[in-house]
Design an enzyme around this catalytic site. Structure first.
Site, PDB file in Angstrom:
ATOM      1  N   GLU A  36       0.833  -1.212   0.000  1.00 12.41           N
ATOM      2  CA  GLU A  36       0.000   0.000   0.000  1.00 12.41           C
ATOM      3  C   GLU A  36       0.858   1.248   0.000  1.00 12.41           C
ATOM      4  O   GLU A  36       0.530   2.236  -0.670  1.00 12.41           O
ATOM      5  CB  GLU A  36      -0.955  -0.005   1.211  1.00 12.41           C
ATOM      6  CG  GLU A  36      -1.913  -1.201   1.244  1.00 12.41           C
ATOM      7  CD  GLU A  36      -1.297  -2.456   1.842  1.00 12.41           C
ATOM      8  OE1 GLU A  36      -0.118  -2.392   2.283  1.00 12.41           O
ATOM      9  OE2 GLU A  36      -1.976  -3.505   1.868  1.00 12.41           O
ATOM     10  N   LYS A 226      -4.227  -8.258 -14.631  1.00  8.01           N
ATOM     11  CA  LYS A 226      -2.821  -8.024 -14.993  1.00  8.01           C
ATOM     12  C   LYS A 226      -2.172  -9.347 -15.409  1.00  8.01           C
ATOM     13  O   LYS A 226      -2.365 -10.354 -14.741  1.00  8.01           O
ATOM     14  CB  LYS A 226      -2.065  -7.434 -13.794  1.00  8.01           C
ATOM     15  CG  LYS A 226      -2.604  -6.097 -13.336  1.00  8.01           C
ATOM     16  CD  LYS A 226      -2.032  -5.687 -11.989  1.00  8.01           C
ATOM     17  CE  LYS A 226      -2.757  -6.377 -10.847  1.00  8.01           C
ATOM     18  NZ  LYS A 226      -2.243  -6.012  -9.519  1.00  8.01           N
ATOM     19  N   ASP A 259       2.031  -3.078  -7.850  1.00  6.55           N
ATOM     20  CA  ASP A 259       1.817  -1.806  -7.124  1.00  6.55           C
ATOM     21  C   ASP A 259       2.065  -0.631  -8.061  1.00  6.55           C
ATOM     22  O   ASP A 259       1.341   0.367  -8.051  1.00  6.55           O
ATOM     23  CB  ASP A 259       2.761  -1.697  -5.918  1.00  6.55           C
ATOM     24  CG  ASP A 259       2.578  -2.846  -4.945  1.00  6.55           C
ATOM     25  OD1 ASP A 259       1.467  -3.421  -4.915  1.00  6.55           O
ATOM     26  OD2 ASP A 259       3.545  -3.182  -4.232  1.00  6.55           O
TER      27      ASP A 259
HETATM   28  P1  ATP Z   1       3.100  -8.352  -8.160  1.00  5.45           P
HETATM   29  O1  ATP Z   1       4.031  -9.507  -8.336  1.00  5.45           O
HETATM   30  O2  ATP Z   1       3.818  -7.055  -7.993  1.00  5.45           O
HETATM   31  O3  ATP Z   1       1.984  -8.579  -7.155  1.00  5.45           O
HETATM   32  P2  ATP Z   1       0.931  -8.559 -10.087  1.00  5.45           P
HETATM   33  O4  ATP Z   1       0.728 -10.028 -10.180  1.00  5.45           O
HETATM   34  O5  ATP Z   1      -0.062  -7.754  -9.360  1.00  5.45           O
HETATM   35  O6  ATP Z   1       2.410  -8.206  -9.597  1.00  5.45           O
HETATM   36  P3  ATP Z   1       1.919  -8.412 -12.784  1.00  5.45           P
HETATM   37  O7  ATP Z   1       1.024  -8.920 -13.858  1.00  5.45           O
HETATM   38  O8  ATP Z   1       3.074  -9.249 -12.380  1.00  5.45           O
HETATM   39  O9  ATP Z   1       1.017  -7.970 -11.553  1.00  5.45           O
HETATM   40  O10 ATP Z   1       2.524  -7.010 -13.234  1.00  5.45           O
HETATM   41  C1  ATP Z   1       1.721  -5.851 -13.349  1.00  5.45           C
HETATM   42  C2  ATP Z   1       1.940  -5.214 -14.689  1.00  5.45           C
HETATM   43  O11 ATP Z   1       3.331  -4.878 -14.839  1.00  5.45           O
HETATM   44  C3  ATP Z   1       1.589  -6.111 -15.873  1.00  5.45           C
HETATM   45  O12 ATP Z   1       0.215  -6.023 -16.183  1.00  5.45           O
HETATM   46  C4  ATP Z   1       2.493  -5.517 -16.947  1.00  5.45           C
HETATM   47  O13 ATP Z   1       1.896  -4.386 -17.526  1.00  5.45           O
HETATM   48  C5  ATP Z   1       3.731  -5.075 -16.177  1.00  5.45           C
HETATM   49  N1  ATP Z   1       4.743  -6.151 -16.235  1.00  5.45           N
HETATM   50  C6  ATP Z   1       4.984  -7.100 -15.319  1.00  5.45           C
HETATM   51  N2  ATP Z   1       5.984  -7.934 -15.726  1.00  5.45           N
HETATM   52  C7  ATP Z   1       6.372  -7.475 -16.943  1.00  5.45           C
HETATM   53  C8  ATP Z   1       7.350  -7.887 -17.899  1.00  5.45           C
HETATM   54  N3  ATP Z   1       8.135  -8.946 -17.695  1.00  5.45           N
HETATM   55  N4  ATP Z   1       7.454  -7.171 -19.052  1.00  5.45           N
HETATM   56  C9  ATP Z   1       6.680  -6.096 -19.288  1.00  5.45           C
HETATM   57  N5  ATP Z   1       5.729  -5.654 -18.422  1.00  5.45           N
HETATM   58  C10 ATP Z   1       5.570  -6.331 -17.271  1.00  5.45           C
END
Ligand code: ATP
Length: 317
Positions: A36, A226, A259
């Site tokens: 947060e 995401k 985040d």
């Molecule tokens: P966290 O592990 O921080 O909780 P999360 O699961 O909420 O992440 P992710 O899908 O891992 O979310 O990442 C959020 C966003 O960041 C993705 O929707 C994408 O836009 C971007 N992102 C994450 N990893 C990559 C990558 N390897 N290349 C490009 N963009 C990425």
């Protein structure tokens, strides 16, 4: 008047100064971590008026966390200190580039002592958005009650609720418990920002459109799923679609991408740029985050975000 209020545990992060198993690492740097507060700092850097609160230990780490977050321009006026319980800690292990383990020392921390009486109703009511993650209700039963009470306050005052499930299965007794607790919060939210795997856990569906439909069925107006290097899917009454991720040469540390996404997404939405552009801004900040060490160091200012987006547009033309 604040744009976004968020609350939840922030901890001191000891980050190893070199890769390898922690048994072989001898020096660490002290940083700040917490989903947060990462979002609040990200929003503040992007020019959004953000407030964050939690309960910290009345100890050196507690003072450090408050001053570091305040130093980022986030309002910390509602932060509380617990006289007995300590500030939580966590460590990262960079096994090799792109592979990071995280270890928590947060059991019975000050933040886990939060209770509904710690909430300032007028503070939450003064914001446009209340941001909540699924970490907070998993910390303790009094934290779960606090989340419930904050949601009631927000709904009563017409403050929009944005929920990121941020599922930490280790903090729940079972997947079923996580699903029940987090689904109830999601169903009371206006916007759900979930990772695809989290959407699967919460809805039982595997297809992004079906995941979104299931959230819509219970009243969630806007759903964003995401998908790491694939980008993100968005769905609302008016529009739905997919926004591709930005290409990233090397993932240094994937922690904090979600985040960062939330900060970019909400900052753009508050500027009334529209849902699709907000998802693009979220993707951009997510991509910037995975290319930098630390949970919040890579969060950009609005100018840096625009520069990133313009550079990509130039190479696409
Ligand atoms: P966290 O592990 O921080 O909780 P999360 O699961 O909420 O992440 P992710 O899908 O891992 O979310 O990442 C959020 C966003 O960041 C993705 O929707 C994408 O836009 C971007 N992102 C994450 N990893 C990559 C990558 N390897 N290349 C490009 N963009 C990425």
């Amino acid at each position: 008047m604040l744009d976004v209020v968020t609350f939840g545990e922030s901890m001191v992060l000891f980050s190893p100064e070199r890769p390898g198993r922690l048994r072989h690492v001898h020096t660490y740097s002290k940083q700040l971590g917490g989903a947060e507060s990462n979002v609040a700092i990200g929003l503040s850097r992007l020019g959004v008026r953000a407030g964050w609160f939690s309960k910290l230990g009345r100890d050196e780490f507690g003072y450090y966390i408050q001053s570091a977050i305040q130093g980022e321009g986030v309002d910390t006026s509602r932060v509380l200190f617990d006289e007995q319980a300590p500030t939580g800690l966590y460590l990262k292990e960079y096994v090799r580039e792109g592979m990071v383990n995280v270890m928590y020392y947060r059991h019975m921390s000050a933040a886990s002592q939060m209770s509904p009486s710690d909430l300032d109703e007028s503070y939450i009511a003064s914001a446009k958005i209340l941001h909540i993650t699924g970490i907070t209700p998993a910390l303790s039963s009094s934290c779960a009650e606090t989340v419930e009470a904050a949601i009631d306050i927000a709904r009563h005052h017409g403050v929009k609720i944005v929920f990121d499930p941020n599922i930490r299965l280790k903090l729940f007794r079972s997947k079923e418990e996580a699903r029940a607790v987090l689904r109830e919060i999601a169903d009371k939210s206006d916007i759900v920002l979930a990772g695809k795997g989290e959407g699967e856990v919460l809805t039982g569906d595997t297809d992004v459109q079906e995941i979104a439909s299931e959230f819509h069925r219970t009243g969630v107006k806007t759903v964003v799923i995401k998908m790491e290097d694939k980008g993100a899917y968005y769905s609302s009454d008016a529009e739905k679609g997919m926004v591709e991720a930005f290409s990233v040469k090397q993932v240094i540390d994937p922690v904090g991408a979600g985040d960062g996404f939330a900060a970019g997404f909400l900052a753009s939405l508050l500027r009334e740029e529209g849902l699709k552009q907000a998802v693009k801004a979220g993707n951009a900040v997510g991509a910037m985050m995975v290319q930098s060490y630390g949970d919040m160091e890579g969060l950009p200012t609005w100018d840096e975000l625009e520069e990133f987006l313009n550079k990509v547009n130039d190479t696409e033309q």
